[in-house]
Scaffold this active site. Structure first.
Site, PDB file in Angstrom:
ATOM      1  N   CYS A   6       0.842  -1.204   0.000  1.00 28.98           N
ATOM      2  CA  CYS A   6       0.000   0.000   0.000  1.00 28.98           C
ATOM      3  C   CYS A   6       0.877   1.254   0.000  1.00 28.98           C
ATOM      4  CB  CYS A   6      -0.906  -0.037   1.230  1.00 28.98           C
ATOM      5  SG  CYS A   6      -1.783   1.504   1.505  1.00 28.98           S
ATOM      6  N   CYS A  65       0.600   3.195   3.282  1.00 26.86           N
ATOM      7  CA  CYS A  65       1.317   2.522   4.375  1.00 26.86           C
ATOM      8  C   CYS A  65       2.817   2.744   4.214  1.00 26.86           C
ATOM      9  CB  CYS A  65       0.991   1.027   4.408  1.00 26.86           C
ATOM     10  SG  CYS A  65      -0.618   0.651   5.146  1.00 26.86           S
ATOM     11  N   ASP A 121      -0.538  16.727  -0.532  1.00 29.12           N
ATOM     12  CA  ASP A 121      -0.896  15.985  -1.741  1.00 29.12           C
ATOM     13  C   ASP A 121       0.127  16.303  -2.830  1.00 29.12           C
ATOM     14  OD1 ASP A 121      -3.796  14.631  -2.923  1.00 29.12           O
ATOM     15  OD2 ASP A 121      -2.312  15.343  -4.392  1.00 29.12           O
ATOM     16  N   HIS A 130      -4.369   0.378   8.531  1.00 30.57           N
ATOM     17  CA  HIS A 130      -4.788   0.276   7.130  1.00 30.57           C
ATOM     18  C   HIS A 130      -6.224  -0.227   7.036  1.00 30.57           C
ATOM     19  CE1 HIS A 130      -4.362  -0.593   2.768  1.00 30.57           C
ATOM     20  NE2 HIS A 130      -5.256  -1.519   3.076  1.00 30.57           N
ATOM     21  N   ASN A 143     -12.974  10.499  -1.174  1.00 33.39           N
ATOM     22  CA  ASN A 143     -13.355   9.786  -2.393  1.00 33.39           C
ATOM     23  C   ASN A 143     -13.436   8.315  -2.019  1.00 33.39           C
ATOM     24  OD1 ASN A 143     -13.275  12.165  -3.961  1.00 33.39           O
ATOM     25  ND2 ASN A 143     -11.066  11.991  -4.165  1.00 33.39           N
ATOM     26  N   GLY A 163     -14.302   7.949  -7.078  1.00 29.06           N
ATOM     27  CA  GLY A 163     -13.035   8.457  -7.595  1.00 29.06           C
ATOM     28  C   GLY A 163     -11.822   8.073  -6.769  1.00 29.06           C
ATOM     29  N   HIS A 171      -6.318   3.138   0.583  1.00 28.44           N
ATOM     30  CA  HIS A 171      -6.095   3.304   2.022  1.00 28.44           C
ATOM     31  C   HIS A 171      -6.919   4.535   2.368  1.00 28.44           C
ATOM     32  CE1 HIS A 171      -3.060   3.335   5.603  1.00 28.44           C
ATOM     33  NE2 HIS A 171      -3.994   4.260   5.861  1.00 28.44           N
ATOM     34  N   HIS A 224      -8.572   7.792   3.163  1.00 27.68           N
ATOM     35  CA  HIS A 224      -7.902   9.062   3.412  1.00 27.68           C
ATOM     36  C   HIS A 224      -8.881  10.214   3.234  1.00 27.68           C
ATOM     37  CE1 HIS A 224      -7.460   8.013  -0.853  1.00 27.68           C
ATOM     38  NE2 HIS A 224      -7.545   9.312  -1.110  1.00 27.68           N
ATOM     39  N   HIS A 254      -9.138  14.272   2.237  1.00 28.09           N
ATOM     40  CA  HIS A 254      -8.505  15.449   1.630  1.00 28.09           C
ATOM     41  C   HIS A 254      -8.953  16.684   2.415  1.00 28.09           C
ATOM     42  CE1 HIS A 254      -7.552  13.490  -2.408  1.00 28.09           C
ATOM     43  NE2 HIS A 254      -8.446  12.638  -1.919  1.00 28.09           N
TER      44      HIS A 254
HETATM   45  P1  AMP Z   1      -8.122   9.612  -4.236  1.00 32.36           P
HETATM   46  O1  AMP Z   1      -7.760   8.168  -3.980  1.00 32.36           O
HETATM   47  O2  AMP Z   1      -8.792   9.824  -5.548  1.00 32.36           O
HETATM   48  O3  AMP Z   1      -8.885  10.234  -3.101  1.00 32.36           O
HETATM   49  O4  AMP Z   1      -6.805  10.476  -4.356  1.00 32.36           O
HETATM   50  C1  AMP Z   1      -5.528  10.049  -4.048  1.00 32.36           C
HETATM   51  C2  AMP Z   1      -4.686  11.281  -3.878  1.00 32.36           C
HETATM   52  O5  AMP Z   1      -3.388  10.854  -3.545  1.00 32.36           O
HETATM   53  C3  AMP Z   1      -4.573  12.175  -5.127  1.00 32.36           C
HETATM   54  O6  AMP Z   1      -5.004  13.487  -4.802  1.00 32.36           O
HETATM   55  C4  AMP Z   1      -3.083  12.111  -5.457  1.00 32.36           C
HETATM   56  O7  AMP Z   1      -2.580  13.326  -5.955  1.00 32.36           O
HETATM   57  C5  AMP Z   1      -2.472  11.744  -4.113  1.00 32.36           C
HETATM   58  N1  AMP Z   1      -1.196  11.049  -4.177  1.00 32.36           N
HETATM   59  C6  AMP Z   1      -0.886   9.959  -4.904  1.00 32.36           C
HETATM   60  N2  AMP Z   1       0.366   9.565  -4.673  1.00 32.36           N
HETATM   61  C7  AMP Z   1       0.865  10.436  -3.755  1.00 32.36           C
HETATM   62  C8  AMP Z   1       2.139  10.582  -3.104  1.00 32.36           C
HETATM   63  N3  AMP Z   1       3.136   9.717  -3.336  1.00 32.36           N
HETATM   64  N4  AMP Z   1       2.306  11.582  -2.239  1.00 32.36           N
HETATM   65  C9  AMP Z   1       1.297  12.460  -2.000  1.00 32.36           C
HETATM   66  N5  AMP Z   1       0.084  12.375  -2.567  1.00 32.36           N
HETATM   67  C10 AMP Z   1      -0.129  11.383  -3.441  1.00 32.36           C
HETATM   68 ZN    ZN Z   2      -2.306   1.193   3.678  1.00 36.56          ZN
END
Ligand code: AMP
Ligand code: ZN
Length: 115
Positions: free
Chosen positions: A3, A6, A29, A45, A86, A92, A97, A99, A101
């Protein structure tokens, strides 16, 4: 493998830390959609809201209490900000994992969804 978030928690994948406590980690982000765009994750997780139960519901309260601290740190607590999850494919979600925003830094964060 494994993940991505993680791996961010355990430091295998780099991130720009915004906040951390025993249960929560928050970071910038990588592709910000607003002047303030922070991701808040729990160190446990779970993939989606569907994985939350009465036994692990502290995951969300831990996250939301961290959001409050992060908003204050980022200076958006008084003006306001948007908190987005999301959840699942139609929601989306691309990182599996759970999260949150935290988005802000504008006077108006715009419409809730694009029609
Ligand atoms: P979502 O799963 O659609 O809610 O969004 C996943 C978010 O993770 C997106 O806004 C990506 O820009 C962000 N993201 C993906 N990889 C990374 C990373 N390595 N570091 C920081 N943010 C990330
Ligand atoms: Zn995870």
């Amino acid at each position: 493998m494994g993940c991505l978030f993680c791996n961010i928690i355990n430091g295998t994948t780099p991130s720009t830390k915004v906040y951390e406590n025993d249960s929560v980690y928050a970071f910038e982000d990588i592709n910000p959609q607003a002047p303030v765009h922070v991701l808040v994750i729990h160190k446990s997780h779970v993939e989606t809201i569907e994985d939350l139960t009465a036994d692990n519901s502290s995951i969300m309260s831990d996250i939301i209490l961290a959001v409050k601290e992060i908003a204050r740190t980022k200076g958006v607590d008084r003006k306001g900000y948007r908190v987005i999850i999301n959840n699942g494919p139609a929601g989306g979600q691309i990182i599996w994992h759970l999260h949150v925003h935290v988005m802000g830094g504008r006077d108006d964060m715009g419409p809730m969804v694009v029609r």
